[in-house]
Design a protein around this motif. Structure first.
Motif, PDB file in Angstrom:
ATOM      1  N   LEU A   9       0.858  -1.184   0.000  1.00 37.74           N
ATOM      2  CA  LEU A   9       0.000   0.000   0.000  1.00 37.74           C
ATOM      3  C   LEU A   9       0.891   1.229   0.000  1.00 37.74           C
ATOM      4  O   LEU A   9       1.539   1.525   1.013  1.00 37.74           O
ATOM      5  CB  LEU A   9      -0.899   0.038   1.237  1.00 37.74           C
ATOM      6  CG  LEU A   9      -2.110  -0.862   1.251  1.00 37.74           C
ATOM      7  CD1 LEU A   9      -2.765  -0.806   2.624  1.00 37.74           C
ATOM      8  CD2 LEU A   9      -3.092  -0.454   0.183  1.00 37.74           C
ATOM      9  N   ASN A  10       0.972   1.892  -1.125  1.00 39.26           N
ATOM     10  CA  ASN A  10       1.753   3.113  -1.226  1.00 39.26           C
ATOM     11  C   ASN A  10       3.179   2.910  -0.687  1.00 39.26           C
ATOM     12  O   ASN A  10       3.654   3.662   0.159  1.00 39.26           O
ATOM     13  CB  ASN A  10       1.038   4.262  -0.515  1.00 39.26           C
ATOM     14  CG  ASN A  10       1.530   5.609  -0.970  1.00 39.26           C
ATOM     15  OD1 ASN A  10       1.914   5.769  -2.115  1.00 39.26           O
ATOM     16  ND2 ASN A  10       1.514   6.579  -0.085  1.00 39.26           N
ATOM     17  N   SER A  11       3.826   1.851  -1.158  1.00 40.07           N
ATOM     18  CA  SER A  11       5.206   1.487  -0.796  1.00 40.07           C
ATOM     19  C   SER A  11       5.370   1.006   0.644  1.00 40.07           C
ATOM     20  O   SER A  11       6.453   1.068   1.208  1.00 40.07           O
ATOM     21  CB  SER A  11       6.167   2.653  -1.065  1.00 40.07           C
ATOM     22  OG  SER A  11       6.136   2.987  -2.435  1.00 40.07           O
ATOM     23  N   ASN A  12       4.291   0.538   1.250  1.00 38.56           N
ATOM     24  CA  ASN A  12       4.319  -0.033   2.591  1.00 38.56           C
ATOM     25  C   ASN A  12       3.830  -1.473   2.501  1.00 38.56           C
ATOM     26  O   ASN A  12       2.706  -1.714   2.060  1.00 38.56           O
ATOM     27  CB  ASN A  12       3.383   0.744   3.538  1.00 38.56           C
ATOM     28  CG  ASN A  12       3.784   2.182   3.686  1.00 38.56           C
ATOM     29  OD1 ASN A  12       4.695   2.500   4.418  1.00 38.56           O
ATOM     30  ND2 ASN A  12       3.119   3.072   2.967  1.00 38.56           N
ATOM     31  N   ALA A  13       4.647  -2.444   2.900  1.00 39.17           N
ATOM     32  CA  ALA A  13       4.279  -3.855   2.819  1.00 39.17           C
ATOM     33  C   ALA A  13       3.541  -4.293   4.080  1.00 39.17           C
ATOM     34  O   ALA A  13       3.925  -3.934   5.196  1.00 39.17           O
ATOM     35  CB  ALA A  13       5.515  -4.708   2.618  1.00 39.17           C
ATOM     36  N   PHE A  14       2.471  -5.057   3.875  1.00 39.06           N
ATOM     37  CA  PHE A  14       1.665  -5.595   4.980  1.00 39.06           C
ATOM     38  C   PHE A  14       1.243  -7.004   4.650  1.00 39.06           C
ATOM     39  O   PHE A  14       1.069  -7.356   3.488  1.00 39.06           O
ATOM     40  CB  PHE A  14       0.395  -4.752   5.198  1.00 39.06           C
ATOM     41  CG  PHE A  14       0.664  -3.357   5.623  1.00 39.06           C
ATOM     42  CD1 PHE A  14       0.927  -3.049   6.947  1.00 39.06           C
ATOM     43  CD2 PHE A  14       0.677  -2.336   4.696  1.00 39.06           C
ATOM     44  CE1 PHE A  14       1.206  -1.754   7.327  1.00 39.06           C
ATOM     45  CE2 PHE A  14       0.951  -1.033   5.072  1.00 39.06           C
ATOM     46  CZ  PHE A  14       1.213  -0.749   6.391  1.00 39.06           C
ATOM     47  N   GLN A  15       1.038  -7.793   5.688  1.00 38.55           N
ATOM     48  CA  GLN A  15       0.452  -9.110   5.538  1.00 38.55           C
ATOM     49  C   GLN A  15      -0.987  -9.016   6.010  1.00 38.55           C
ATOM     50  O   GLN A  15      -1.251  -8.536   7.128  1.00 38.55           O
ATOM     51  CB  GLN A  15       1.201 -10.151   6.367  1.00 38.55           C
ATOM     52  CG  GLN A  15       2.578 -10.434   5.845  1.00 38.55           C
ATOM     53  CD  GLN A  15       3.241 -11.547   6.631  1.00 38.55           C
ATOM     54  OE1 GLN A  15       3.143 -11.597   7.848  1.00 38.55           O
ATOM     55  NE2 GLN A  15       3.897 -12.435   5.917  1.00 38.55           N
ATOM     56  N   ILE A  16      -1.909  -9.443   5.153  1.00 41.43           N
ATOM     57  CA  ILE A  16      -3.321  -9.441   5.518  1.00 41.43           C
ATOM     58  C   ILE A  16      -3.908 -10.800   5.172  1.00 41.43           C
ATOM     59  O   ILE A  16      -3.402 -11.500   4.288  1.00 41.43           O
ATOM     60  CB  ILE A  16      -4.115  -8.312   4.817  1.00 41.43           C
ATOM     61  CG1 ILE A  16      -4.103  -8.453   3.299  1.00 41.43           C
ATOM     62  CG2 ILE A  16      -3.575  -6.955   5.214  1.00 41.43           C
ATOM     63  CD1 ILE A  16      -4.979  -7.436   2.598  1.00 41.43           C
ATOM     64  N   ASP A  17      -4.983 -11.170   5.879  1.00 42.44           N
ATOM     65  CA  ASP A  17      -5.589 -12.448   5.549  1.00 42.44           C
ATOM     66  C   ASP A  17      -6.345 -12.333   4.227  1.00 42.44           C
ATOM     67  O   ASP A  17      -6.609 -11.240   3.729  1.00 42.44           O
ATOM     68  CB  ASP A  17      -6.434 -12.998   6.699  1.00 42.44           C
ATOM     69  CG  ASP A  17      -7.684 -12.209   7.018  1.00 42.44           C
ATOM     70  OD1 ASP A  17      -8.229 -11.544   6.129  1.00 42.44           O
ATOM     71  OD2 ASP A  17      -8.132 -12.285   8.169  1.00 42.44           O
ATOM     72  N   GLU A  18      -6.633 -13.469   3.633  1.00 39.39           N
ATOM     73  CA  GLU A  18      -7.189 -13.500   2.281  1.00 39.39           C
ATOM     74  C   GLU A  18      -8.520 -12.751   2.174  1.00 39.39           C
ATOM     75  O   GLU A  18      -8.749 -12.021   1.214  1.00 39.39           O
ATOM     76  CB  GLU A  18      -7.359 -14.948   1.825  1.00 39.39           C
ATOM     77  CG  GLU A  18      -7.689 -15.092   0.365  1.00 39.39           C
ATOM     78  CD  GLU A  18      -7.622 -16.529  -0.090  1.00 39.39           C
ATOM     79  OE1 GLU A  18      -7.325 -16.729  -1.272  1.00 39.39           O
ATOM     80  OE2 GLU A  18      -7.858 -17.444   0.715  1.00 39.39           O
TER      81      GLU A  18
END
Length: 82
Positions: A9-18
């Motif tokens: 998201l706008n050069s920010n990495a995140f782990q989210i569930d499906e």
């Protein structure tokens, strides 16, 4: 067990569930469609992504590394009101 996806998201990495990924994808696609004729569309979408990224970052910590579908939906709803 839940499947986890890494997003940017706008050069920010995140782990989210499906399920959260699907909710976020639909939300951003709807926003993109709603702004189709707006000359500032790209800037608004970038700001929207950053606002959601900021909310996601606030939800994570040393013992919590995945953003849930419920948290994604809350971040999207909060971003609409901002």
């Amino acid at each position: 067990m839940r499947k986890v996806t890494t997003i940017n998201l706008n050069s920010n990495a995140f782990q989210i569930d499906e399920a959260g990924y699907e909710s976020l994808r639909r939300y951003l696609e709807d926003a993109e469609r709603a702004l189709a004729g707006n000359p500032d569309r790209e800037e608004i979408l970038t700001d929207l992504e950053q606002a959601i990224a900021d909310k996601c970052r606030a939800m994570l910590g040393s013992h919590k590394t995945v953003v849930s579908a419920e948290e994604i939906e809350g971040a999207c709803t909060a971003s609409e009101k901002a």
